[in-house]
Design an enzyme around this catalytic site. Sequence first.
Site, short mmCIF file in Angstrom:
data_model
loop_
_atom_site.label_atom_id
_atom_site.label_comp_id
_atom_site.label_asym_id
_atom_site.label_seq_id
_atom_site.Cartn_x
_atom_site.Cartn_y
_atom_site.Cartn_z
N LYS A 43 49.43 -29.96 43.26
CA LYS A 43 50.98 -30.37 42.37
C LYS A 43 52.28 -30.41 43.41
O LYS A 43 52.38 -29.68 44.70
CB LYS A 43 51.02 -29.50 41.20
CG LYS A 43 52.14 -29.32 39.99
CD LYS A 43 52.31 -28.05 39.24
CE LYS A 43 53.26 -28.19 37.79
NZ LYS A 43 53.04 -27.85 37.11
N SER A 120 53.00 -29.05 32.20
CA SER A 120 53.66 -30.27 33.57
C SER A 120 52.87 -29.77 35.14
O SER A 120 53.47 -31.79 35.55
CB SER A 120 55.08 -28.61 34.04
OG SER A 120 54.42 -27.82 34.92
N SER A 144 50.60 -25.21 31.40
CA SER A 144 50.79 -26.63 32.26
C SER A 144 49.26 -27.13 32.70
O SER A 144 49.56 -28.09 33.26
CB SER A 144 51.86 -26.67 33.38
OG SER A 144 52.86 -26.15 32.55
#
Length: 402
Positions: A43, A120, A144
Amino acid sequence: MTTARPPASGADKAALGAFCQDNDVTLAPTGDGPLSGLTFAVKDVYDIEGTTCANGQPLWLTTHGPATTTAPAVARLLAAGASCEGRTICDEMCYSLTGENVHYGTPLNPAAPDCVPGGSSSGSASAVAGGVVDFALGTDCGGSIRTPASYCGIWGMRPTHDRIPLTGIVPFAPSFDTAGWFARDAATLALVGAVLMGDDAPAVPLTRLVVADDAFAALEPAVAEALAPALARVHAVLGSGESVTVAGDGLASWSATFRVVQGGEIWVNCGPWVEANAPQFGPGVADRFATAAAIPADAIAKAKGERAAIVKRICEVVTPGTVLVMPTVPRTAPPKGGEVADVEVAYRHAAMNLLCVAGLAGLPQISMPLASHEGKPLGLSIIGPRGTDRALLTLAEAIAAA
């Protein structure tokens, strides 16, 4: 036994729209170990030496310099033999649960192409669900990891708070932030967890089952029915267990407490940069930052006191040796391009009523892809006491095999 796959082709990566373009990076393993031959993605909030993460925001990328060291979580995976296929898109400043980024686009949800992947950690979930990598690193503050795991039909782990070092990860709300990960099967999820947590001690089994009645009561009847076979698999492993109302004053009340405490921390960590740079935020994100900036100090202090009482109650439910089972989120993934106001009410707020439980108490939670509704994935979660991450992963493998 985990099966390795060949490295992803550029075409595979491009088709998903899950990987960063301006600051992508690939990394060779730095050692041999239990992850040799496996591939992963990272990420866009993790430091990688000599490169800059964007935190889902182009101005963040241009106002920050390259990292001088690599985040320990990434370094552990490389040292264990895994190779990094790239850096993945995240929601803007990680302040969303949809996976739609106005600057970088929406990664594909391979399990429901017309729907959002969830955020996210959207790009990491997309890369795993699409088969481009074997596993991927994300983060979970409010949900997330767990939300995209449910939406994309993959396994997702939010570990015990502080169980994995957060060094080299952009801070968001530190008392909630965790370094989590995705995989397509429970065995790989557990293998990665063993490397990230570095603990070879035998896991104490989790043997007592508690079902969160109030969490299931929040579901539409058809969604609850869709989860019933998955819940039966958990019962097959742990027995009949017992039912309990987790939040006597309501899960929505707990979620409201979560938002205040989290919002206060977010503004402390991100507010100075926002005020200094005046970034152009996308829909929803701008409103959330404005709300966080306006939270009074006395409201934050009051919410912290409420949090302490909530944690005490959660620990009364999730006692040593206990597993709490509940839906990961109340619905399947919403369609892409929905109105922000509609998504906030129908999905985000309802989801946070469930996601806040583990977050407030810092407990480990695994979203398991064991159900579907109207052709879209639906996750069921298991939550354990603090520090029982390895036992929870072992239990997930048993449930997967049930």
